[in-house]
Design a protein around this motif. Structure first.
Motif, PDB file in Angstrom:
ATOM      1  N   LEU A  25      28.738 -13.939  -5.349  1.00  0.00           N
ATOM      2  CA  LEU A  25      30.042 -14.123  -4.707  1.00  0.00           C
ATOM      3  C   LEU A  25      30.852 -12.843  -4.891  1.00  0.00           C
ATOM      4  O   LEU A  25      30.899 -12.275  -5.986  1.00  0.00           O
ATOM      5  N   ASN A  60      33.539 -12.188  -7.994  1.00  0.00           N
ATOM      6  CA  ASN A  60      33.174 -12.502  -9.383  1.00  0.00           C
ATOM      7  C   ASN A  60      33.034 -11.219 -10.198  1.00  0.00           C
ATOM      8  O   ASN A  60      32.414 -10.258  -9.759  1.00  0.00           O
ATOM      9  N   GLY A  90      32.286 -25.006 -10.249  1.00  0.00           N
ATOM     10  CA  GLY A  90      31.117 -25.859 -10.318  1.00  0.00           C
ATOM     11  C   GLY A  90      30.752 -25.963 -11.795  1.00  0.00           C
ATOM     12  O   GLY A  90      30.882 -24.997 -12.539  1.00  0.00           O
ATOM     13  N   GLU A 122      30.765 -30.177  -8.490  1.00  0.00           N
ATOM     14  CA  GLU A 122      31.734 -29.183  -8.018  1.00  0.00           C
ATOM     15  C   GLU A 122      33.140 -29.620  -8.431  1.00  0.00           C
ATOM     16  O   GLU A 122      33.588 -30.701  -8.093  1.00  0.00           O
ATOM     17  N   LYS A 123      33.822 -28.793  -9.163  1.00  0.00           N
ATOM     18  CA  LYS A 123      35.210 -29.008  -9.589  1.00  0.00           C
ATOM     19  C   LYS A 123      35.479 -30.454 -10.056  1.00  0.00           C
ATOM     20  O   LYS A 123      36.266 -31.180  -9.444  1.00  0.00           O
ATOM     21  N   ILE A 167      29.626 -22.815 -13.676  1.00  0.00           N
ATOM     22  CA  ILE A 167      28.534 -22.150 -12.942  1.00  0.00           C
ATOM     23  C   ILE A 167      29.160 -20.928 -12.270  1.00  0.00           C
ATOM     24  O   ILE A 167      30.024 -21.055 -11.405  1.00  0.00           O
TER      25      ILE A 167
END
Ligand code: G1P
Length: 237
Positions: free
Chosen positions: A106, A109, A136, A150-151, A164
């Motif tokens: 990503l 990051n 995540g 996820e979240k 993650i």
């Protein structure tokens, strides 16, 4: 792992007002644009060919800045994601350009230290974080990942829970898994759903970060990473 995918979509709404006229991936961070940091991580992994997914209104800025990749010792090609329908769909657009195992990174990051993958199949990179509801999350019990979410709003206190990070290692099965995917309730193809599919097939491994890690999507995360770099890595800036 010669091939990689770098995702640079997203409007950067949490970095307004600059992102009104500017790609969020070119926002300044300790002497360089944000995008240089994930590219350094890909260099460290030995990646040679990087498919860069663009998709915001400022895609041209990213291409103007990165060009063909020779400045980084890599080859870049660009793929356009028409609609922001999630990380998993953006990766699927790159099917023709990646072979064997490939890295996904990503574009927002920051990894302080090089990422190190084991010589296995699919892998995720985990980081201990105090606010897991923003990411995540992988839940680990007896040394095995037992859940991917996820979240999550609530965390299971009987498992070890890790964020993650936005660096993944996948293989060609990714594209098979994607075929049966549907958008989530927020209308996105979630990367955590693909990771869950690897887990269901007993083909998921994980590794940990060895230094600091952060996403760079907010003013506060940018500020704290910048402070960290100036404090710990001043001679590299
Ligand atoms: C994305 C992923 C999430 C991951 C995070 C890492 O979240 O969906 O699983 O933990 O990146 O930066 P986003 O930043 O799109 O909210």
């Amino acid at each position: 792992m010669k091939d990689a995918i770098l995702l640079t979509g997203g409007s950067g709404s949490r970095l307004l007002p600059l992102t009104r006229v500017h790609s969020k991936h070119l926002v300044y961070l300790a002497g360089k644009p944000i995008i240089d940091y994930p590219l350094t991580t890909l260099q460290g992994l030995g990646c040679e060919n990087v498919s860069i997914v663009v998709g915001s209104s400022f895609s041209g800025q990213i291409m103007d800045y990165l060009q063909d990749g020779s400045r980084y010792g890599m080859n870049f090609n660009y793929i356009y994601q028409e609609k922001p329908v999630g990380i998993a769909q953006a990766i699927n657009l790159c099917k023709r350009f990646v072979q064997d195992r490939f890295v996904v990174m990503l574009g927002d990051n920051y990894f302080e230290k090089p990422v190190q993958f084991k010589p296995n199949v699919a892998q995720i990179v985990l980081h201990k974080h105090s606010d897991l509801t923003r990411f995540g999350v992988a839940s680990i019990k007896n040394g095995n990942v037992i859940r991917i979410e996820e979240k999550p709003k609530v965390l299971d206190c009987n498992t070890d829970n890790y964020a993650i990070t936005g660096c993944y290692l996948f293989d060609q099965r990714y594209f098979e898994f994607f075929q049966s995917m549907k958008p989530s309730s927020r209308g996105e193809f979630e990367i955590t759903e693909i990771i869950q599919k690897y887990l269901d097939n007993y083909d998921l491994d994980f590794t940990f970060t060895t230094g600091a890690w952060s996403d760079l999507g907010t003013h506060s995360s940018l500020q704290s990473v910048q402070n960290h770099i100036y404090k710990e890595h001043l001679n590299e800036v």
